[in-house]
Design a protein around this motif. Structure first.
Motif, PDB file in Angstrom:
ATOM      1  N   PHE A   8       0.830  -1.192   0.000  1.00  0.00           N
ATOM      2  CA  PHE A   8       0.000   0.000   0.000  1.00  0.00           C
ATOM      3  C   PHE A   8       0.863   1.239   0.000  1.00  0.00           C
ATOM      4  CE2 PHE A   8       0.335  -1.549   4.327  1.00  0.00           C
ATOM      5  CZ  PHE A   8       0.589  -0.428   5.103  1.00  0.00           C
ATOM      6  N   ILE A  52      -1.248  10.554  -8.523  1.00  0.00           N
ATOM      7  CA  ILE A  52      -2.475  10.050  -7.911  1.00  0.00           C
ATOM      8  C   ILE A  52      -2.930  11.112  -6.929  1.00  0.00           C
ATOM      9  CG2 ILE A  52      -3.530   8.227  -6.533  1.00  0.00           C
ATOM     10  CD1 ILE A  52      -1.261   6.378  -7.456  1.00  0.00           C
ATOM     11  N   GLU A  76      -8.904  -4.661   3.358  1.00  0.00           N
ATOM     12  CA  GLU A  76      -9.154  -3.712   2.281  1.00  0.00           C
ATOM     13  C   GLU A  76     -10.212  -2.684   2.671  1.00  0.00           C
ATOM     14  OE1 GLU A  76      -9.743  -5.886  -1.363  1.00  0.00           O
ATOM     15  OE2 GLU A  76      -7.593  -6.273  -1.538  1.00  0.00           O
ATOM     16  N   ARG A  80      -9.672   1.351   2.564  1.00  0.00           N
ATOM     17  CA  ARG A  80     -10.591   2.293   1.918  1.00  0.00           C
ATOM     18  C   ARG A  80     -11.072   3.383   2.873  1.00  0.00           C
ATOM     19  NH1 ARG A  80     -12.357  -2.605  -0.470  1.00  0.00           N
ATOM     20  NH2 ARG A  80     -11.851  -2.638  -2.681  1.00  0.00           N
ATOM     21  N   ILE A  86      -3.283   5.992  -0.423  1.00  0.00           N
ATOM     22  CA  ILE A  86      -3.535   6.428  -1.797  1.00  0.00           C
ATOM     23  C   ILE A  86      -3.959   5.234  -2.650  1.00  0.00           C
ATOM     24  CG2 ILE A  86      -2.512   7.447  -3.852  1.00  0.00           C
ATOM     25  CD1 ILE A  86      -0.546   8.893  -2.085  1.00  0.00           C
ATOM     26  N   ARG A  87      -3.185   4.150  -2.584  1.00  0.00           N
ATOM     27  CA  ARG A  87      -3.462   2.936  -3.360  1.00  0.00           C
ATOM     28  C   ARG A  87      -3.084   1.718  -2.518  1.00  0.00           C
ATOM     29  NH1 ARG A  87      -5.774   5.513  -6.732  1.00  0.00           N
ATOM     30  NH2 ARG A  87      -5.478   5.531  -8.961  1.00  0.00           N
ATOM     31  N   LEU A  89      -2.873  -2.920  -2.919  1.00  0.00           N
ATOM     32  CA  LEU A  89      -3.067  -4.132  -3.700  1.00  0.00           C
ATOM     33  C   LEU A  89      -2.738  -5.321  -2.807  1.00  0.00           C
ATOM     34  CD1 LEU A  89      -3.624  -5.474  -6.460  1.00  0.00           C
ATOM     35  CD2 LEU A  89      -1.188  -5.357  -6.885  1.00  0.00           C
TER      36      LEU A  89
END
Length: 128
Positions: A8, A52, A76, A80, A86-87, A89
């Motif tokens: 992340f 981003i 996850e 959120r 920011i991101r 996976l």
């Protein structure tokens, strides 16, 4: 139990303490759901491939863990809900990826243990 790896990216405006506190928060989410954290790597502040949210850099963090499949959804959801992320996976590792991750960890550990010895050897060479 499955093996997972999550990467992340945290916003770059955080101080080191705030960044570490955010990482601890997500590790606590994993621990609260009976996950075993195998490895954690703070990759530091790096340039993003593309902007981003009008940001060109971010703090990258990798966490490898073992847990039940239901834990991914909870993790996850926490990502959120946190505005500092920011991101992210998360993916499940197959047996080959687990072997590769173990080799990579061992190589990093060996390099880290060799560096002080190499520094001493170089210092001795300079003195002579």
């Amino acid at each position: 139990m499955n093996n997972y790896e999550t990467v992340f990216i945290l916003t770059p405006v955080l101080s080191d303490d705030q960044m570490k506190e955010a990482v601890e928060k997500f590790k606590d989410v994993l621990k609260a759901n009976n996950a075993e954290i195998v490895n954690e790597e703070l990759w530091g502040l790096r340039k993003l491939a593309y902007p981003i949210q009008k940001k060109s850099t971010g703090f990258y963090v990798l966490v490898e863990f073992k847990g039940e499949p239901t834990i991914v959804k909870k993790l996850e959801t926490a990502f959120r809900r946190d505005e500092r992320v920011i991101r992210f996976l998360t993916f499940r590792l197959d047996k080959y990826a687990v072997e590769y991750a173990e080799k990579r960890r061992n190589l990093r550990a060996n390099k880290a243990s060799e560096k002080p010895a190499e520094a001493e050897a170089k210092a001795e060479v300079k003195e002579a």
